[in-house]
Design a protein around this motif. Structure first.
Motif, short mmCIF file in Angstrom:
data_model
loop_
_atom_site.label_atom_id
_atom_site.label_comp_id
_atom_site.label_asym_id
_atom_site.label_seq_id
_atom_site.Cartn_x
_atom_site.Cartn_y
_atom_site.Cartn_z
N VAL A 4 0.86 -1.18 0.00
CA VAL A 4 0.00 0.00 0.00
C VAL A 4 0.90 1.23 0.00
CG1 VAL A 4 -1.76 1.26 1.27
CG2 VAL A 4 -1.78 -1.23 1.27
N SER A 5 0.93 1.95 -1.12
CA SER A 5 1.81 3.11 -1.21
C SER A 5 1.03 4.41 -1.42
CB SER A 5 2.82 2.92 -2.35
OG SER A 5 2.13 2.70 -3.56
N VAL A 6 -0.27 4.33 -1.56
CA VAL A 6 -1.10 5.51 -1.78
C VAL A 6 -2.01 5.69 -0.58
CG1 VAL A 6 -2.87 6.51 -3.25
CG2 VAL A 6 -1.03 5.16 -4.27
N ASP A 7 -2.04 6.92 -0.07
CA ASP A 7 -2.96 7.23 1.02
C ASP A 7 -4.26 7.71 0.39
OD1 ASP A 7 -0.75 6.77 2.63
OD2 ASP A 7 -0.24 8.90 2.78
N GLU A 8 -5.34 6.97 0.64
CA GLU A 8 -6.59 7.33 -0.01
C GLU A 8 -7.79 6.82 0.77
OE1 GLU A 8 -6.77 5.58 -3.90
OE2 GLU A 8 -6.42 3.58 -3.14
N ASP A 15 -27.12 -1.58 0.06
CA ASP A 15 -28.53 -1.43 0.42
C ASP A 15 -28.74 -0.88 1.83
OD1 ASP A 15 -29.37 -2.36 -2.02
OD2 ASP A 15 -29.70 -4.41 -1.35
N HIS A 16 -27.85 -1.26 2.76
CA HIS A 16 -28.07 -0.88 4.15
C HIS A 16 -26.90 -0.16 4.81
CE1 HIS A 16 -31.75 -3.15 4.11
NE2 HIS A 16 -31.10 -4.17 3.58
N ALA A 17 -25.82 0.07 4.10
CA ALA A 17 -24.65 0.67 4.75
C ALA A 17 -23.87 1.55 3.78
CB ALA A 17 -23.73 -0.42 5.30
N ARG A 18 -23.20 2.52 4.34
CA ARG A 18 -22.20 3.31 3.62
C ARG A 18 -20.86 2.76 4.07
NH1 ARG A 18 -22.85 6.27 -0.62
NH2 ARG A 18 -20.94 7.35 -1.10
N ILE A 19 -20.04 2.34 3.13
CA ILE A 19 -18.76 1.72 3.44
C ILE A 19 -17.63 2.64 3.01
CG2 ILE A 19 -17.27 -0.27 3.01
CD1 ILE A 19 -19.90 -1.85 2.50
N PHE A 20 -16.71 2.88 3.94
CA PHE A 20 -15.53 3.71 3.69
C PHE A 20 -14.31 2.80 3.75
CE2 PHE A 20 -18.78 6.49 5.13
CZ PHE A 20 -18.59 7.67 4.45
N VAL A 21 -13.45 2.91 2.75
CA VAL A 21 -12.24 2.11 2.68
C VAL A 21 -11.06 3.07 2.74
CG1 VAL A 21 -10.92 0.45 1.31
CG2 VAL A 21 -13.43 0.40 1.26
N VAL A 22 -10.15 2.81 3.67
CA VAL A 22 -8.99 3.67 3.87
C VAL A 22 -7.73 2.86 3.59
CG1 VAL A 22 -7.79 5.21 5.48
CG2 VAL A 22 -10.27 4.88 5.68
N ARG A 23 -6.79 3.46 2.85
CA ARG A 23 -5.53 2.80 2.52
C ARG A 23 -4.37 3.72 2.88
NH1 ARG A 23 -5.32 -0.95 -2.09
NH2 ARG A 23 -3.38 0.10 -2.53
N GLY A 24 -3.28 3.11 3.32
CA GLY A 24 -2.05 3.87 3.56
C GLY A 24 -1.99 4.43 4.97
N GLU A 25 -1.41 5.63 5.08
CA GLU A 25 -1.20 6.26 6.38
C GLU A 25 -2.38 7.16 6.73
OE1 GLU A 25 2.60 8.18 6.51
OE2 GLU A 25 3.67 6.29 6.24
N LEU A 26 -3.01 6.86 7.84
CA LEU A 26 -4.15 7.64 8.32
C LEU A 26 -3.62 8.64 9.35
CD1 LEU A 26 -7.14 8.22 8.18
CD2 LEU A 26 -7.54 6.31 9.75
N ALA A 28 -3.14 13.05 10.44
CA ALA A 28 -4.05 14.17 10.69
C ALA A 28 -4.66 14.71 9.40
CB ALA A 28 -3.30 15.28 11.43
N HIS A 29 -3.89 14.78 8.35
CA HIS A 29 -4.39 15.31 7.07
C HIS A 29 -5.48 14.41 6.49
CE1 HIS A 29 -4.48 17.23 3.18
NE2 HIS A 29 -4.28 16.06 2.61
N LEU A 30 -5.19 13.12 6.35
CA LEU A 30 -6.18 12.21 5.77
C LEU A 30 -7.37 12.01 6.70
CD1 LEU A 30 -6.56 10.55 3.16
CD2 LEU A 30 -5.61 8.59 4.38
#
Length: 108
Positions: A4-8, A15-26, A28-30
């Motif tokens: 994983v080299s991209v922070d995104e 149908d029932h959920a909003r899914i958030f996927v985080v990659r890289g370094e989490l 303060a900015h991200l």
């Protein structure tokens, strides 16, 4: 696990959920971007917010604080919010700060 080299962040609706996927370094900015997206999603029709942290390689205290804030707001609104497959880096920070009780978690 792939390199994983991209922070995104990306998200999608089921149908029932909003899914958030985080990659890289989490950091303060991200995490500020993630927090604003999660807070906006809390105003929508989703029954649940799922935050996939499987590919997070680093998470700082600012990101943890943002997640605590969002989870508290979600709880106050009655929204189901869960961490999904938090990486070892995320689990270490949560354990070190003794915040396990704040974050309902799904391993996968």
């Amino acid at each position: 696990m792939e390199d994983v080299s991209v922070d995104e962040i990306w998200d999608y609706q089921t149908d029932h959920a909003r899914i958030f996927v985080v990659r890289g370094e989490l950091d303060a900015h991200l995490s500020a971007d993630l927090r604003s997206r999660l807070e906006a999603a809390l105003l929508g029709p989703s029954e649940a917010l799922l935050i996939d942290l499987e590919d997070v390689t680093f998470m700082d205290a600012a990101a943890l604080g943002d997640l605590v804030t969002v989870f508290k707001k979600a709880r106050a609104r009655g929204a189901a919010t869960r961490l999904v497959a938090p990486s070892a880096a995320v689990r270490r920070l949560i354990h070190a700060t003794e915040t396990e009780c704040v974050f309902p978690t799904h391993r996968n």
